[in-house]
Design a protein around this motif. Sequence first.
Motif: not given
Length: 519
Positions: A186-207
Amino acid sequence: MIRAWRRPGRARLPRGEGPWAWLAAGSISLSLLLLALLLVLLASRGLGHFWPSDVAQLTLADGRVLAGREVRQTPLPDAEGEERLYRTGNRDLNGDIWTWLPVADIETETYPRELMVLERRRWGDFIGRLVAWMPDEGERLQGEAARQALRTRLAEQVRWREEIARLRDRALLPLAARAEWDETPETTRVLGDVEARIRALRDRMVGDLVVMESADGRRIRLPVEEILRARWPNAMSPVAKFADWGKGLWRFLSEGPRAGNVEGGVWPAIFGTILMVMLMSLLVTPFGVLAAVYLNEVAHQGRLTRLVRIGVRNLAGVPSIVYGVFGLGVFVYGLGGRLDQWFFEESLPSPTFGTGGLLWASLTLALLTLPVVIVATEEGLARIPDRQREGALALGATRLEMLSRVVLPMATPAMLTGMILAVARAAGEVAPLMLVGVAKLAPQVPLDGDFPFLHLERKFMHLGYHIFDTAFHSNDVQAAMPLVYATALLLVLVILVLNLTAIFLRHHLRSRHGSLSRL
């Protein structure tokens, strides 16, 4: 009525007046004047840095064209005439952001409204014209449409950066610390979800890209994610400039440093300074008061007590770096090393308390300011008339009750005076902190939402050390000096606020318990 005889033409000065009184008053006035001039100098050199000054476009006698903001004008060495220093920016094009120009070489000086200043995360400012907006998907925009697209994207990037910072501080870092001892799915899953949200926000800023043109016609493509702010100072009204100045000042107070401490803000240093001073005050006040009470009220007034008093007063003159060496050897390596062996053995050889931190810095400065608190408190105790003590004992109070209910409340203003002096000295010390816990850049503040909330083992930033590091270890002295002045002014104001708080509290206690006669 009998009057005292006076020599004609000469008036007798009242007692206490005379040349020495006038000399003392003049010295105080001169000191206050010099203090006011110091504050004016710090305010003019520091706060003026955030004003969005106009950008000049210059045509030189040799045909060159450049744009920049005028910084100052000085006489030419060993020659007639003057030269000006311009902040021209565009480090990635010119290799430097500063240009000295003889005034005689400037043929024309104009202020086009389309000139803009881009504040970037790296490479410093870019000064030029906006040519086009090139989105990752969609058509290329020019003119006012490009300006509006740039403003909209920069506003969105501010929100995205704030969301990334919130996720990192409130979710990612706590979950990463928890995952070190709780490796459940459960901890690993929640940590992965947070990392995915951060990566998605950073991807929106690039390009997306913007095409910029310098004053001499060179063009460059800049990624929008590297741009922090954009403004057109020549087209701004005085009201808009004042609003932008206020925003810049607020960013200086609320953001962290970047680009080697020559850009950004000083919020971690403000927080670290105030937290360290408060913790130091909590540590030094009880020990200083107890030592003063023992020396003045309990100990036998003999030769040994006089020697102890002399020793305490001499400790106030010991150089502060000596206290830093003592704190490094005794607190950091001694006590900290023992704590690591007893409680954090699994983390060795990486030290937890066996390295500099907030606790050891506060203890070192508490030891540094202890003589000041002892001397001030003892002076206050000595001014309390003996009849107050004798009256309390005659009414049936024990010696402890006499000390706690009569003597100490009347000496509280003197204790606060000692604390004021201790705060004023501790807040400005730099040398001992360099050995026991201060850092150039601390990734985390010592106080957060994770248990135990106050992390005494962490390193911290300090305004005094920030001034020292920015002034002497910066790769761009010209860019660093305005921030040095602004930070110095801020340090003075922080000390002033802390002292005023203690002064108001002292005044309240003095009016409550009554003032003591000076006779």
